[in-house]
Enzyme design. Structure first.
Site, PDB file in Angstrom:
ATOM      1  N   ASN A 169       6.305  -5.628  -0.433  1.00  0.00           N
ATOM      2  CA  ASN A 169       5.220  -4.652  -0.577  1.00  0.00           C
ATOM      3  C   ASN A 169       4.122  -5.251  -1.434  1.00  0.00           C
ATOM      4  O   ASN A 169       4.366  -6.184  -2.202  1.00  0.00           O
ATOM      5  CB  ASN A 169       5.764  -3.374  -1.244  1.00  0.00           C
ATOM      6  CG  ASN A 169       4.691  -2.292  -1.396  1.00  0.00           C
ATOM      7  OD1 ASN A 169       3.963  -1.997  -0.458  1.00  0.00           O
ATOM      8  ND2 ASN A 169       4.605  -1.725  -2.600  1.00  0.00           N
TER       9      ASN A 169
ATOM     10  N   HIS B 296       1.240  -4.069  -4.254  1.00  0.00           N
ATOM     11  CA  HIS B 296       0.841  -2.952  -5.115  1.00  0.00           C
ATOM     12  C   HIS B 296      -0.433  -3.367  -5.848  1.00  0.00           C
ATOM     13  O   HIS B 296      -0.479  -4.466  -6.425  1.00  0.00           O
ATOM     14  CB  HIS B 296       1.965  -2.620  -6.107  1.00  0.00           C
ATOM     15  CG  HIS B 296       1.651  -1.458  -7.005  1.00  0.00           C
ATOM     16  ND1 HIS B 296       1.618  -0.158  -6.538  1.00  0.00           N
ATOM     17  CD2 HIS B 296       1.333  -1.413  -8.320  1.00  0.00           C
ATOM     18  CE1 HIS B 296       1.300   0.641  -7.544  1.00  0.00           C
ATOM     19  NE2 HIS B 296       1.124  -0.097  -8.639  1.00  0.00           N
TER      20      HIS B 296
ATOM     21  N   ASN C  26      -4.921  -4.908   4.709  1.00  0.00           N
ATOM     22  CA  ASN C  26      -3.936  -5.975   4.427  1.00  0.00           C
ATOM     23  C   ASN C  26      -3.339  -6.505   5.721  1.00  0.00           C
ATOM     24  O   ASN C  26      -3.109  -7.711   5.843  1.00  0.00           O
ATOM     25  CB  ASN C  26      -2.856  -5.475   3.471  1.00  0.00           C
ATOM     26  CG  ASN C  26      -3.285  -5.581   2.013  1.00  0.00           C
ATOM     27  OD1 ASN C  26      -3.359  -6.672   1.471  1.00  0.00           O
ATOM     28  ND2 ASN C  26      -3.589  -4.455   1.405  1.00  0.00           N
TER      29      ASN C  26
ATOM     30  N   GLY D 178      -5.369  -0.336   6.809  1.00  0.00           N
ATOM     31  CA  GLY D 178      -4.864  -1.546   7.461  1.00  0.00           C
ATOM     32  C   GLY D 178      -5.593  -2.819   7.098  1.00  0.00           C
ATOM     33  O   GLY D 178      -5.508  -3.815   7.821  1.00  0.00           O
TER      34      GLY D 178
HETATM   35  C1  GRF Z   1      -4.333  -1.202  -0.876  1.00  0.00           C
HETATM   36  O1  GRF Z   1      -4.944  -1.208  -2.161  1.00  0.00           O
HETATM   37  C2  GRF Z   1      -2.833  -1.400  -1.046  1.00  0.00           C
HETATM   38  O2  GRF Z   1      -2.508  -2.174  -2.181  1.00  0.00           O
HETATM   39  C3  GRF Z   1      -2.338  -0.010  -1.216  1.00  0.00           C
HETATM   40  O3  GRF Z   1      -3.088   0.731  -0.253  1.00  0.00           O
HETATM   41  C4  GRF Z   1      -4.426   0.179  -0.230  1.00  0.00           C
HETATM   42  C5  GRF Z   1      -4.918   0.132   1.198  1.00  0.00           C
HETATM   43  O4  GRF Z   1      -4.203  -0.865   1.884  1.00  0.00           O
HETATM   44  N1  GRF Z   1      -0.928   0.079  -1.006  1.00  0.00           N
HETATM   45  P1  GRF Z   1      -4.599  -1.203   3.421  1.00  0.00           P
HETATM   46  O5  GRF Z   1      -6.112  -1.385   3.438  1.00  0.00           O
HETATM   47  O6  GRF Z   1      -4.186  -0.023   4.247  1.00  0.00           O
HETATM   48  O7  GRF Z   1      -3.861  -2.455   3.754  1.00  0.00           O
END
Ligand code: GRF
Length: 223
Positions: free
Chosen positions: A112, A114, A19, A17
């Site tokens: 999304n 990536h 992001n 989480g």
């Molecule tokens: C991140 O590198 C994202 O790009 C990928 O999962 C990883 C963890 O994302 N999809 P988060 O910390 O759960 O937001």
């Protein structure tokens, strides 16, 4: 003219989480004119759930394993998004492919992030793919989601250099730091109504032109 309220977001997440946190922080700092209405997670116990709850943000856990197929799972996700008045679906560390059930309910409104410079290095462990391949520049991409994996029109990208002293983990961390910059940036473009999708290309109204020296070289030339 009545000014519209903040863009309402529904976060779809499965894991740590970070992001989600970056987006919530950008909103709190006044850098993002949006409101997170709900965080939907498909994995019980994922740390994103506690991160959302500790911020007083509504969370809904919908384990995909409780559903016989993707259509059933996504129907439940769409219902939860609509129940919370979500305008933009933000996939943030979400680990499931989505189908037309979600996409037709939110046309051109599912995005999304990536951790690679698409179209390079699609799929899982994109950061390690780039490092193991020997790439000297990697990065992150925010894109619209379509019915193919990591394939929809690109909205924002950020590039990072890879040097000989890096390993897969330093590359992953450097990319992640850029993710946390470009995701709020991309969402703000939606909030300002500046995104125009034209086939595969995304036009951004009022976009600044690149300056001649706007490039990234790795390894850096000797000073
Ligand atoms: C991140 O590198 C994202 O790009 C990928 O999962 C990883 C963890 O994302 N999809 P988060 O910390 O759960 O937001």
């Amino acid at each position: 003219m009545a000014t519209r309220g903040p863009l309402t977001l529904g976060i779809l997440a499965s894991g740590t989480g970070t992001n989600f946190v970056a987006i919530a922080d950008a909103i709190d700092a006044g850098r993002l004119d949006a409101a997170i209405r709900v965080v939907i997670c498909n994995r019980e116990g994922a740390s994103v759930i506690e991160r959302a709850r500790s911020r007083g943000i509504e969370t809904v856990v919908i384990p995909h394993r409780d559903h016989p197929d993707r259509r059933s799972f996504e129907t439940a996700v769409v219902a939860a998004m609509n129940a919370h008045g979500v305008e933009l679906v933000v996939m943030a560390g979400f680990d499931r492919l989505v189908t037309t059930t979600l996409l037709t309910s939110f046309p051109q409104r599912v995005i999304n992030i990536h951790p690679a410079l698409l179209p390079a290095f699609k799929g899982l462990d994109a950061q390690s793919q780039a490092f193991e391949y020997g790439a000297r520049i990697a990065g992150a991409t925010v894109h619209l989601v379509d019915d193919e994996m990591d394939h929809g029109p690109i909205i924002v990208q950020a590039a990072i250099p890879i040097s000989g002293s890096d390993d897969a983990e330093t590359v992953r961390q450097r990319i992640l730091a850029q993710e946390h910059v470009i995701y709020p940036l991309a969402i703000q473009l939606f909030a300002e109504g500046r995104i125009e999708v034209d086939g595969r290309r995304v036009h951004i109204r009022g976009e600044a032109q690149p300056t001649p020296e706007a490039h990234l070289i790795s390894p850096l030339p000797r000073r």
